[in-house]
Structure formats: structure tokens, C-alpha cells
Design an enzyme around this catalytic site. Structure first.
Site, PDB file in Angstrom:
ATOM      1  CD  GLU A 293      18.334   8.530   6.834  1.00  0.00           C
ATOM      2  OE1 GLU A 293      18.522   8.450   8.056  1.00  0.00           O
ATOM      3  OE2 GLU A 293      18.530   9.566   6.193  1.00  0.00           O
TER       4      GLU A 293
ATOM      5  CB  THR B 221      -0.924   0.027   1.239  1.00  0.00           C
ATOM      6  OG1 THR B 221      -0.110  -0.142   2.410  1.00  0.00           O
ATOM      7  CG2 THR B 221      -1.989  -1.047   1.178  1.00  0.00           C
TER       8      THR B 221
ATOM      9  CB  SER C 237      17.379   2.979   3.702  1.00  0.00           C
ATOM     10  OG  SER C 237      17.505   4.374   3.802  1.00  0.00           O
TER      11      SER C 237
ATOM     12  CE1 TYR D 170      13.237   3.297   7.505  1.00  0.00           C
ATOM     13  CE2 TYR D 170      15.181   4.580   6.926  1.00  0.00           C
ATOM     14  CZ  TYR D 170      14.134   3.751   6.555  1.00  0.00           C
ATOM     15  OH  TYR D 170      13.992   3.378   5.229  1.00  0.00           O
TER      16      TYR D 170
ATOM     17  CG  HIS E  74      12.968   5.754  -4.330  1.00  0.00           C
ATOM     18  ND1 HIS E  74      13.932   5.212  -3.508  1.00  0.00           N
ATOM     19  CD2 HIS E  74      11.857   5.015  -4.140  1.00  0.00           C
ATOM     20  CE1 HIS E  74      13.435   4.181  -2.861  1.00  0.00           C
ATOM     21  NE2 HIS E  74      12.165   4.043  -3.217  1.00  0.00           N
TER      22      HIS E  74
ATOM     23  NE  ARG F 158       9.360  10.078  -0.535  1.00  0.00           N
ATOM     24  CZ  ARG F 158      10.055   9.287   0.281  1.00  0.00           C
ATOM     25  NH1 ARG F 158       9.485   8.235   0.850  1.00  0.00           N
ATOM     26  NH2 ARG F 158      11.346   9.501   0.488  1.00  0.00           N
TER      27      ARG F 158
END
Ligand code: NAP
Ligand code: GDD
Length: 352
Positions: free
Chosen positions: A149, A27, A147, A170, A200, A205
Site C-alpha cells: 500500500e 492473533t 506494505s 494506513y 496475501h 484472512r
């Protein structure tokens, strides 16, 4: 909605040569583009959705309605990355050939407020899914949504050889997911890949990520729905690409002869300030008159610069980014203008 509820528990015909994919996070932004891509390639797609008191399937709505996709199959199953026994039961039923694991608490700022939940869902959730694969012994290919990150404070450019230096709960949870995926590949011979994707974006988004917050604000300010845009650190730099191209890289990784880990990035970096310049500039507005800084959007620790080197993906997978920064901003701003009924009027006005 009744159809969707029906398909959630529908009996599935497992016969025939059709490839089956199981997608967690279907989703979300990426899940919706990936489901579209897989359906267009003839896959049967099984997506994991969370039970929610309101609809959370907006991004995949068109997959039920698009006549061009009729005859293709999307099945949704309720579940959660915090429930391991359910994951094993589901894999036994679905018998997927490929698993794309995208489901996560994906917001970096929120992870500082909910570190334990983020570790559980974004970190241990991956272990639960890997254990479900091990238990069920399904010969599946596995993609883990890693990621940029994870690089955190590591100096740019960042590639597969750059050591991780996570700067948030995270990012720490994603580092765990990365290494546990490597470990299951090395321990059990699982065909498992880590995509290390840089930021991205797209019109799909989530609205609390900075790019979408800006593109929506442009449309809302022009339509009189919003006066000010409150932001945090404008100096942070990100390597922003276009989400539909990035999900293609996920698929390519699982089609390769050998499993591996790949950086996926554009190789360009821009600041939040530059994003503001470009987005407001497209409609002839000066962002300085509309933006205010609210310290609540600062993070306890920031990732200053992300800039990826995706040459391994180019050489091994043939993957190259196509959409440039300015085009990405335009795609997002135009989509949000369209949503408030102003696209044609505003763009004509600017070009005159
Ligand atoms: P997103 O839009 O936030 O989507 C996250 C998805 O995970 C949603 O479907 C969400 O469901 C689901 N989810 C959240 N908590 C869950 C739980 N406890 N159990 C099961 N599902 C859960 O994220 P995205 O941008 O598509 O990113 C997809 C994945 O790639 C994430 O793992 C993200 O961390 C990672 N990633 C993203 C980027 C990026 O720039 N977009 C870059 C690198 C890595 P609901 O719809 O119900 O909330
Ligand atoms: N969200 C947000 N909101 N970010 C802001 C704001 C604001 O009001 N103001 C400034 N920023 C800055 C953040 O401090 C950060 O440096 C940058 O904008 C980007 O923030 P996000 O858009 O929230 O993305 P992110 O880089 O923290 O995380 C995204 O990309 C990661 C890949 O590098 C997420 O999609 C992660 O799930 C993903 O892993």
C-alpha cells in the site's frame, strides 16, 4: 481459556539454547501462521494480545490443541501498541532474540474513518517498540510489517527502488514505520528489516478483506445464509499471494547476514472482478446474479494496480512464491465451503 490466562503470566525459563521470538499481532492472519512456523522450528514464541470482551484468539487455538505441537511453548501477554512503557517492561522480561512486529490497524478503508487512531497504532506503535528496544538494549533482530500500500499511486511493477506514494492514512502510517525502522538501523546499528509485502490471503484472512468476503459469500449463498454480496470497486488489481508462504519470508529476512528491506510478491496481478469470476465459477455460479455495488465500500482515494517485483528476495533469500492465483482462490473457497458443511457435496456436483 484458563490455561491461556495462566500462560499469560507464567514464569518463563530463560535458560538453554532455545531461540525466543516476540510477535505483535499474533492473533491476526499472519501472526497465527508465523507463530506456527516458529514453533515448528523449535522457537519459544511470545505473542502480544489485546484485552478484548470476547475471544480474539481463535486463529491460534490449534497451537494449544495440536498434539504434534505439544512440548513447544507459546506464551501470550496482554498489551497494546499504544502503550510504550508496557512494551519495554515486556521486552525486559522476555529477552527475545527476534521481534516480528505485525500488530496494526490493518484495514485501509477503516483508516479513512479512524485516521488518528491508525497513525497512533500503525505508525507511532512501531516507534514505541523501537524505543523499547533502544531503552532495554537487548541485542535483538527486528522485523517491520511493511506494505505494498505504501506504493499507492506509483506505477507498476513496484520494487524496493520504487518511490512510495501512499494513498490512505494506513499507507502513510506504514511509510512512517518503514522510515523510522530504516532510521533506527542507521542510527543505532539495529538489525532491522522492512518486509514490503503485497496482499496475501488464506482461509484465515479477516472477513472484511475483499478476497475472504467473496469466498465466504460463495459458501453462504450456496447454503442459503446470504443472498447478495455488496462490494465496492471491482476494477482494482492486486498481487495476491498465499499467507503461509509470505510469513516464511519474514523469518528468512531475520536469518540473513545483513539487515535489509525486501519486496515480497507473486509478480502477477488480478482484478477483484477476476477473483469473482474464479471463486463463483468454481461452484458453477454466475457472480453477476449475486453481486451488487454499494458505494460505501469505495475509498476516498484508491490504489488501482499493485504488482510486485520480488527478485531481490529471490536472489538474496532464496524466497519464491509457489501458490498461483487459481489455487489460492480454490483453497479459500474450499475452506469456506467446508465451514458450512458443503465442501464435498458441492465439489462432487461441479465435477459431475
Ligand atoms: P490482521 O489479520 O488484521 O491482524 C492484525 C493484528 O494486529 C491482530 O492480531 C490485531 O489484534 C493486532 N492489533 C490491532 N490493533 C492493535 C493494537 N492497538 N495493539 C496491538 N495489536 C493490535 O492483519 P494481517 O493480515 O495478519 O497483517 C499483519 C501485518 O502485516 C499488519 O501490520 C498489516 O498491516 C501488514 N500487512 C498485511 C498484508 C496482507 O495482505 N495481509 C500485506 C502487507 C502488510 P486483534 O486480533 O485483537 O484485532
Ligand atoms: N475490503 C473491501 N471490501 N475491499 C473491496 C470491496 C469490499 O467490499 N470491494 C472492492 N474492494 C477493493 C478495494 O477497494 C481494494 O482496491 C481491493 O478490493 C482490496 O481491498 P482489501 O481486500 O481491503 O485489501 P487492501 O489492498 O486494501 O489492503 C490489504 O493489503 C495491503 C497490502 O497491499 C490489507 O491487508 C493491508 O493491511 C495490506 O497492507
Amino acid at each position: 481459556m484458563s490455561d491461556r490466562e495462566g500462560s499469560t503470566n507464567a514464569a518463563v525459563n530463560f535458560d538453554g539454547p532455545t531461540k525466543r521470538a516476540f510477535v505483535t499481532g499474533v492473533t491476526g492472519q499472519d501472526g497465527s501462521y508465523l507463530a506456527e512456523l516458529l514453533l515448528s522450528k523449535g522457537y519459544e514464541v511470545h505473542g502480544l494480545i489485546r484485552r478484548s470482551s470476547s475471544f480474539n484468539t481463535e486463529r491460534i487455538e490449534t497451537l494449544y490443541q495440536d498434539p504434534h505441537l505439544e512440548g513447544t511453548r507459546l506464551f501470550l501477554h496482554y498489551g497494546d501498541m499504544s502503550d510504550g512503557s508496557m512494551l519495554a517492561r515486556l521486552l525486559t522480561r522476555v529477552q527475545p532474540h527476534e521481534i516480528y512486529h505485525l500488530g496494526a490497524q490493518s484495514h485501509v478503508r477503516v483508516s479513512f474513518d479512524m485516521p488518528e487512531y491508525t497513525a497512533d497504532v500503525t505508525g507511532i506503535g512501531t516507534l514505541r517498540l523501537l524505543e523499547a528496544i533502544r531503552e532495554t538494549e537487548i541485542p535483538v533482530r527486528f522485523y517491520q510489517a511493511g506494505s505494498s500500500e505504501m506504493f499507492g499511486a506509483a506505477p507498476p511493477p513496484q520494487s524496493e527502488r520504487t518511490p512510495f506514494y501512499p494513498r490512505s492514512p494506513y499507507a502513510a502510517a506504514k511509510v512512517y514505520s518503514h522510515w523510522i525502522t530504516v532510521n533506527y538501523r542507521e542510527s543505532y546499528g539495529l538489525f532491522a528489516c522492512n518486509g514490503i509485502l503485497f496482499n496475501h490471503e488464506s482461509p484465515r484472512r479477516g472477513q472484511t478483506f475483499v478476497t475472504r468476503k467473496i469466498s465466504r459469500a460463495v459458501a453462504n449463498i450456496l447454503s442459503g445464509r446470504q443472498e447478495k454480496l455488496y462490494l465496492g470497486n471491482l476494477d482494482a488489481k492486486r498481487d495476491w499471494g498465499y499467507a503461509p508462504e509470505f510469513v516464511e519470508a519474514m523469518w528468512l529476512m531475520l536469518q540473513h547476514d545483513e539487515p535489509g528491506d525486501y519486496v515480497i510478491a507473486t509478480g502477477e496481478t488480478h482484478s477483484v472482478r477476476e477473483f469473482l469470476d474464479e471463486a463463483f465459477g468454481l461452484v458453477g455460479l454466475d457472480w453477476q446474479s449475486h453481486v451488487e455495488i454499494d458505494p460505501k465500500y469505495y475509498r476516498p482515494a484508491e490504489v488501482d494496480v499493485l504488482l510486485g517485483d520480488a527478485s531481490k528476495a529471490r536472489d538474496a533469500l532464496g524466497w519464491v512464491p509457489k501458490t498461483k492465483f487459481k489455487d489460492l482462490v480454490r483453497i479459500m473457497v474450499e475452506a469456506d465451503l467446508e465451514a458450512v458443511g458443503l465442501r464435498d457435496k458441492v465439489l462432487q456436483g461441479v465435477s459431475n
